[in-house]
Design an enzyme around this catalytic site. Structure first.
Site, PDB file in Angstrom:
ATOM      1  N   ASN A   7       0.867  -1.180   0.000  1.00 38.80           N
ATOM      2  CA  ASN A   7       0.000   0.000   0.000  1.00 38.80           C
ATOM      3  C   ASN A   7       0.903   1.229   0.000  1.00 38.80           C
ATOM      4  O   ASN A   7       1.495   1.592   1.013  1.00 38.80           O
ATOM      5  CB  ASN A   7      -0.891  -0.036   1.252  1.00 38.80           C
ATOM      6  CG  ASN A   7      -1.888   1.104   1.282  1.00 38.80           C
ATOM      7  OD1 ASN A   7      -1.841   2.008   0.445  1.00 38.80           O
ATOM      8  ND2 ASN A   7      -2.780   1.072   2.256  1.00 38.80           N
ATOM      9  N   ARG A  66      -2.107  -1.502  -4.026  1.00 33.92           N
ATOM     10  CA  ARG A  66      -3.148  -0.480  -4.051  1.00 33.92           C
ATOM     11  C   ARG A  66      -2.770   0.560  -5.102  1.00 33.92           C
ATOM     12  O   ARG A  66      -1.639   1.048  -5.117  1.00 33.92           O
ATOM     13  CB  ARG A  66      -3.245   0.197  -2.688  1.00 33.92           C
ATOM     14  CG  ARG A  66      -4.169   1.390  -2.729  1.00 33.92           C
ATOM     15  CD  ARG A  66      -4.257   2.071  -1.394  1.00 33.92           C
ATOM     16  NE  ARG A  66      -4.986   3.312  -1.525  1.00 33.92           N
ATOM     17  CZ  ARG A  66      -4.636   4.450  -0.943  1.00 33.92           C
ATOM     18  NH1 ARG A  66      -3.559   4.508  -0.194  1.00 33.92           N
ATOM     19  NH2 ARG A  66      -5.368   5.528  -1.101  1.00 33.92           N
ATOM     20  N   HIS A 155     -10.653   6.242  -2.383  1.00 31.32           N
ATOM     21  CA  HIS A 155     -10.760   5.645  -1.037  1.00 31.32           C
ATOM     22  C   HIS A 155     -11.763   4.506  -1.020  1.00 31.32           C
ATOM     23  O   HIS A 155     -12.293   4.151   0.034  1.00 31.32           O
ATOM     24  CB  HIS A 155     -11.249   6.682   0.012  1.00 31.32           C
ATOM     25  CG  HIS A 155     -10.212   7.652   0.455  1.00 31.32           C
ATOM     26  ND1 HIS A 155     -10.528   8.922   0.852  1.00 31.32           N
ATOM     27  CD2 HIS A 155      -8.870   7.543   0.576  1.00 31.32           C
ATOM     28  CE1 HIS A 155      -9.427   9.568   1.202  1.00 31.32           C
ATOM     29  NE2 HIS A 155      -8.409   8.740   1.031  1.00 31.32           N
ATOM     30  N   ASN A 186      -5.339  12.179   6.085  1.00 29.51           N
ATOM     31  CA  ASN A 186      -4.668  13.201   5.302  1.00 29.51           C
ATOM     32  C   ASN A 186      -5.405  13.448   3.998  1.00 29.51           C
ATOM     33  O   ASN A 186      -5.550  14.568   3.547  1.00 29.51           O
ATOM     34  CB  ASN A 186      -3.246  12.764   5.025  1.00 29.51           C
ATOM     35  CG  ASN A 186      -2.297  13.730   5.653  1.00 29.51           C
ATOM     36  OD1 ASN A 186      -2.598  14.918   5.775  1.00 29.51           O
ATOM     37  ND2 ASN A 186      -1.153  13.213   6.053  1.00 29.51           N
ATOM     38  N   ARG A 216      -4.988  19.316   0.969  1.00 29.44           N
ATOM     39  CA  ARG A 216      -5.818  19.541  -0.225  1.00 29.44           C
ATOM     40  C   ARG A 216      -7.069  20.330   0.144  1.00 29.44           C
ATOM     41  O   ARG A 216      -7.640  20.127   1.210  1.00 29.44           O
ATOM     42  CB  ARG A 216      -6.213  18.201  -0.844  1.00 29.44           C
ATOM     43  CG  ARG A 216      -5.126  17.583  -1.688  1.00 29.44           C
ATOM     44  CD  ARG A 216      -5.487  16.175  -2.111  1.00 29.44           C
ATOM     45  NE  ARG A 216      -4.936  15.187  -1.195  1.00 29.44           N
ATOM     46  CZ  ARG A 216      -5.231  13.897  -1.202  1.00 29.44           C
ATOM     47  NH1 ARG A 216      -6.096  13.423  -2.076  1.00 29.44           N
ATOM     48  NH2 ARG A 216      -4.675  13.069  -0.333  1.00 29.44           N
ATOM     49  N   ASP A 258      -1.120  18.341  10.507  1.00 30.54           N
ATOM     50  CA  ASP A 258      -1.373  17.389  11.588  1.00 30.54           C
ATOM     51  C   ASP A 258      -2.464  17.932  12.516  1.00 30.54           C
ATOM     52  O   ASP A 258      -2.266  18.927  13.215  1.00 30.54           O
ATOM     53  CB  ASP A 258      -0.080  17.132  12.373  1.00 30.54           C
ATOM     54  CG  ASP A 258      -0.223  15.924  13.296  1.00 30.54           C
ATOM     55  OD1 ASP A 258      -1.330  15.709  13.839  1.00 30.54           O
ATOM     56  OD2 ASP A 258       0.772  15.192  13.466  1.00 30.54           O
ATOM     57  N   ARG A 260      -3.550  16.906  15.248  1.00 34.37           N
ATOM     58  CA  ARG A 260      -3.207  16.939  16.685  1.00 34.37           C
ATOM     59  C   ARG A 260      -2.623  18.294  17.072  1.00 34.37           C
ATOM     60  O   ARG A 260      -2.999  18.884  18.074  1.00 34.37           O
ATOM     61  CB  ARG A 260      -2.189  15.830  17.016  1.00 34.37           C
ATOM     62  CG  ARG A 260      -2.820  14.471  17.113  1.00 34.37           C
ATOM     63  CD  ARG A 260      -1.788  13.397  17.071  1.00 34.37           C
ATOM     64  NE  ARG A 260      -1.208  13.313  15.735  1.00 34.37           N
ATOM     65  CZ  ARG A 260      -0.657  12.217  15.233  1.00 34.37           C
ATOM     66  NH1 ARG A 260      -0.574  11.134  15.965  1.00 34.37           N
ATOM     67  NH2 ARG A 260      -0.169  12.202  14.024  1.00 34.37           N
ATOM     68  N   ILE A 307      -7.977  10.688  11.338  1.00 33.71           N
ATOM     69  CA  ILE A 307      -8.777  11.652  12.099  1.00 33.71           C
ATOM     70  C   ILE A 307     -10.070  11.004  12.580  1.00 33.71           C
ATOM     71  O   ILE A 307     -10.458  11.118  13.744  1.00 33.71           O
ATOM     72  CB  ILE A 307      -9.063  12.901  11.223  1.00 33.71           C
ATOM     73  CG1 ILE A 307      -7.745  13.636  10.949  1.00 33.71           C
ATOM     74  CG2 ILE A 307     -10.092  13.807  11.892  1.00 33.71           C
ATOM     75  CD1 ILE A 307      -7.854  14.779   9.949  1.00 33.71           C
ATOM     76  N   GLY A 308     -10.746  10.278  11.684  1.00 31.65           N
ATOM     77  CA  GLY A 308     -12.008   9.621  12.041  1.00 31.65           C
ATOM     78  C   GLY A 308     -11.840   8.629  13.180  1.00 31.65           C
ATOM     79  O   GLY A 308     -12.702   8.487  14.042  1.00 31.65           O
ATOM     80  N   GLU A 309     -10.693   7.953  13.206  1.00 36.55           N
ATOM     81  CA  GLU A 309     -10.466   6.942  14.236  1.00 36.55           C
ATOM     82  C   GLU A 309     -10.005   7.546  15.559  1.00 36.55           C
ATOM     83  O   GLU A 309     -10.266   7.002  16.618  1.00 36.55           O
ATOM     84  CB  GLU A 309      -9.398   5.936  13.766  1.00 36.55           C
ATOM     85  CG  GLU A 309      -9.872   5.034  12.654  1.00 36.55           C
ATOM     86  CD  GLU A 309      -8.729   4.261  11.999  1.00 36.55           C
ATOM     87  OE1 GLU A 309      -7.755   3.936  12.701  1.00 36.55           O
ATOM     88  OE2 GLU A 309      -8.824   3.992  10.791  1.00 36.55           O
ATOM     89  N   GLU A 364      -7.259  -1.363   5.001  1.00 39.87           N
ATOM     90  CA  GLU A 364      -7.170  -1.431   3.540  1.00 39.87           C
ATOM     91  C   GLU A 364      -6.353  -2.635   3.096  1.00 39.87           C
ATOM     92  O   GLU A 364      -6.666  -3.263   2.091  1.00 39.87           O
ATOM     93  CB  GLU A 364      -6.528  -0.138   3.001  1.00 39.87           C
ATOM     94  CG  GLU A 364      -7.433   1.061   3.151  1.00 39.87           C
ATOM     95  CD  GLU A 364      -6.787   2.350   2.684  1.00 39.87           C
ATOM     96  OE1 GLU A 364      -7.416   3.055   1.896  1.00 39.87           O
ATOM     97  OE2 GLU A 364      -5.650   2.646   3.107  1.00 39.87           O
TER      98      GLU A 364
HETATM   99  P1  AMP Z   1      -4.161   9.138   7.847  1.00 39.37           P
HETATM  100  O1  AMP Z   1      -3.890   9.836   6.548  1.00 39.37           O
HETATM  101  O2  AMP Z   1      -5.402   8.294   7.784  1.00 39.37           O
HETATM  102  O3  AMP Z   1      -2.972   8.419   8.403  1.00 39.37           O
HETATM  103  O4  AMP Z   1      -4.519  10.278   8.904  1.00 39.37           O
HETATM  104  C1  AMP Z   1      -3.610  11.260   9.261  1.00 39.37           C
HETATM  105  C2  AMP Z   1      -4.302  12.337  10.059  1.00 39.37           C
HETATM  106  O5  AMP Z   1      -4.851  11.778  11.270  1.00 39.37           O
HETATM  107  C3  AMP Z   1      -3.398  13.475  10.476  1.00 39.37           C
HETATM  108  O6  AMP Z   1      -4.034  14.703  10.220  1.00 39.37           O
HETATM  109  C4  AMP Z   1      -3.251  13.277  11.965  1.00 39.37           C
HETATM  110  O7  AMP Z   1      -3.052  14.487  12.587  1.00 39.37           O
HETATM  111  C5  AMP Z   1      -4.594  12.701  12.322  1.00 39.37           C
HETATM  112  N1  AMP Z   1      -4.549  12.052  13.635  1.00 39.37           N
HETATM  113  C6  AMP Z   1      -3.926  10.905  13.978  1.00 39.37           C
HETATM  114  N2  AMP Z   1      -4.076  10.682  15.307  1.00 39.37           N
HETATM  115  C7  AMP Z   1      -4.808  11.720  15.807  1.00 39.37           C
HETATM  116  C8  AMP Z   1      -5.301  12.080  17.107  1.00 39.37           C
HETATM  117  N3  AMP Z   1      -5.069  11.321  18.187  1.00 39.37           N
HETATM  118  N4  AMP Z   1      -6.019  13.215  17.227  1.00 39.37           N
HETATM  119  C9  AMP Z   1      -6.253  13.987  16.147  1.00 39.37           C
HETATM  120  N5  AMP Z   1      -5.821  13.704  14.916  1.00 39.37           N
HETATM  121  C10 AMP Z   1      -5.118  12.591  14.735  1.00 39.37           C
END
Ligand code: AMP
Length: 593
Positions: A7, A66, A155, A186, A216, A258, A260, A307-309, A364
């Site tokens: 991936n 992927r 996605h 992201n 984006r 990010d 966070r 972010i969703g998780e 995925e």
């Molecule tokens: P992904 O592309 O699915 O890996 O997601 C990345 C995004 O998830 C980034 O913007 C991270 O800042 C966000 N993220 C990961 N962990 C957390 C958290 N504990 N709280 C807020 N955002 C998070």
């Protein structure tokens, strides 16, 4: 069969080796690839070579990759050959942050392990059968066609996975559910999963449309881009950089992508960080409302992606004020759900919430492994097997109550002639359909009477009547279009029941064995050898021992393939997921009335 999944992201490669029971033998990640700073850890190709060196002791029977964008010709998972590779190259400009790296990874992997099949699993696949109205941009259609400008959606692997987990959680078949899946990472996108299929999604021709993402922009008025070009300050490359790299959470907050860090800054009073969070949540909520409207309701909302998780506060903001839809979030559950370990999902709504919301840990890699295995194993027999084709003219199925209101208290359906399906018959009785725009006279009743009213028309009829009838499996009329029926004894206003029937094949379980299909599979059926060859995709298989083998299509579909009334054709089956097995076949001319 051990399947290695690769991936590939823009600056990382995740990999996982699955055994035949879908257990992970080994997995890992290479990050900060292709970066221009001191921390640069090499290219994608170098990372792949390094991963294969690490896996040297393991047996690998297939590799699944992927791939984000393969365009029109590559929407289903496919064994990688020159055509697939060319499609990935062709769509580099549409997915500049993904396709070049996937290609580098594929080439390196094929070089490292040429003796096993490599399969491309496309992010667009799950959206491949979105309705035309959802994939079409309202621009000059000649230009759109010439330039391949249509919506694809991305996605898909993650949306499909989240939808399946949601169905498992609800303990209901995916085919009965209306779901909204939000992949928020992201890259971010929303998807309306209606009865198991993607009906709408927020990314479009490229992964730039829709929700606010890490860097984006998502939706922007196209007029703004024209203004920026006109200003002379931006050329095409400048706009590309602005929209793909300097927008989204990063552009809004000025603090990077990010969440966070943005949440931390917002809690310390940073106005731009607060704005970034508000715009992100507002956009996601807007799409939830839109998708609920498109599907006529929603059973569950699933959050996934980084972010969703992980961001309980972002989920809470998004779900705010959705009580009118029936979503009641449980604050404690939402906060506790922020760390998911060995669990596939966590519920974040209260007991009294009519619509569920869950957090799903996306996987995925598992989906890619499954698709890869499916492509390799789906070698069905290729010989042509005959299927009679019945062309269904518009007709209706009525309940006893509706029948009596139309034809009189003492009336009963009068047998006109038997149909091929045992126990089914055409009746002498006919009704008139009255739509907002026009009427259609003499629509035949089919017996016996049923528990639910259902009126089946073609797309042409739909436009004549002036109604918007959804394509539905027979029996699934909830939320379908309203229609007025006119009979000799009176009129009946149906609040729902008008559909365009989805094409399908009835078969006995013995036939299902011959065709190597099962109930609710979807297949393609080719009609070749007549004046107008045509492949019908998305044909639903319906298996019951009371069924006789017969494919049902409507008059528009038959006309498109120039099939005569009640033709009998020789058709072959194929797995839609594997165009390599797309059809052989010959229609043996029209044989019977
Ligand atoms: P992904 O592309 O699915 O890996 O997601 C990345 C995004 O998830 C980034 O913007 C991270 O800042 C966000 N993220 C990961 N962990 C957390 C958290 N504990 N709280 C807020 N955002 C998070």
């Amino acid at each position: 069969m051990n399947v290695l999944v690769i991936n590939c992201g823009s600056s990382s490669v995740k990999y996982a080796l699955f055994d035949k029971n879908e257990a992970i033998i080994v997995k890992g990640k290479r990050e900060r690839l292709g970066q221009q700073d001191d921390d640069r850890r090499g290219t994608h190709a170098e990372a792949i070579a390094n991963i294969f060196a690490e896996l040297a002791g393991h047996s690998i029977d297939a590799v699944g990759h992927r791939v984000v964008h393969g365009g029109e010709s590559c929407q289903q998972s496919r064994a990688i050959d020159d055509d697939v590779r060319a499609a990935i190259v062709k769509h580099i400009p549409d997915a500049p942050m993904h396709n070049p790296y996937s290609l580098a990874a594929i080439d390196a992997a094929v070089k490292a392990l040429a003796s096993v099949p490599h399969v491309a699993v496309f992010d667009t696949a799950f959206h491949a059968r979105m309705p035309k109205r959802a994939i079409t941009y309202a621009i000059d259609q000649d230009i759109a066609k010439a330039h391949g400008i249509r919506r694809y959606g991305f996605h898909g692997i993650s949306h499909e996975y989240a939808a399946n987990i949601a169905a498992g959680f609800l303990e209901r078949p995916l085919q009965d559910l209306r779901l909204i899946t939000l992949h928020l990472g992201n890259g971010a996108s929303a998807c309306a999963v209606e009865f198991g299929r993607s009906a709408e999604t927020s990314m479009g021709n490229t992964p730039l449309e829709g929700l606010v993402m890490g860097t984006r922009s998502g939706d922007v008025d196209a007029g703004v881009l024209l203004s920026l070009l006109r200003s002379g300050e931006f050329d095409v490359a400048g706009l590309d950089t602005l929209l793909n790299h300097h927008s989204g959470l990063a552009g809004l907050s000025g603090l990077g992508n990010d969440l966070r860090e943005i949440e931390q800054a917002a809690s310390e009073g940073n106005e731009r960080a607060r704005m970034a969070i508000n715009v992100f949540a507002h956009r996601a909520r807007k799409y939830i409302g839109a998708y609920a409207a498109i599907m006529g309701g929603v059973d569950a909302i699933a959050f996934t992606g980084g972010i969703g998780e992980n961001s309980a506060s972002m989920r809470a903001r998004i779900l705010q004020r959705l009580e009118f839809l029936g979503v009641v979030m449980d604050e404690d559950k939402n906060n506790d759900a922020s760390v998911i370990e060995d669990k596939d999902y966590a519920r974040i709504t209260t007991e009294r919430s009519r619509v569920e919301a869950i957090v799903v840990k996306t996987n995925e890699e598992l989906m890619i492994a499954r698709q890869t295995r499916k492509v390799i194993e789906s070698k069905r027999p290729k010989e042509a097997l005959e299927i009679p084709i019945a062309i269904s003219a518009r007709h209706c199925h009525l309940t006893e109550d509706t029948f009596k209101r139309l034809f009189g208290e003492n009336a009963t359906p009068t047998h006109y002639k038997d149909l091929v399906q045992p126990g089914q018959f055409a009746c002498e009785e006919r009704v008139n359909l009255i739509g907002p725009r026009n009427r259609i006279e003499g629509v035949r009743l089919l017996g016996p009477l049923r528990k639910v009213d259902q009126v089946e028309i073609s797309r042409t009829d739909e436009f004549k009547l002036g109604v918007d009838a959804p394509v539905r499996d027979s029996g699934k009329v909830a939320g379908s279009a309203p229609i007025i029926l006119e009979g000799p004894a009176g009129n009946v206003q149906l609040s729902e029941g008008l559909i365009c029937a989805r094409r399908h094949i009835h078969m006995h379980s013995d036939d299902a064995k011959r065709f190597a299909v099962k109930d609710r599979d979807e297949v393609s059926v080719a009609i070749v050898g007549g004046d107008r060859d045509l492949v019908f995709g998305d044909v639903l298989i319906r298996v019951k021992d009371s069924y006789a083998l017969e494919m049902h299509i409507d008059t528009d579909e038959a006309n498109a393939a120039e099939l005569g009334r009640a033709s009998v054709g020789s058709l072959s089956q194929t797995d839609v997921d594997d165009p390599a097995y797309t059809l052989v076949n010959q229609v043996h001319a029209a044989l019977t009335e």
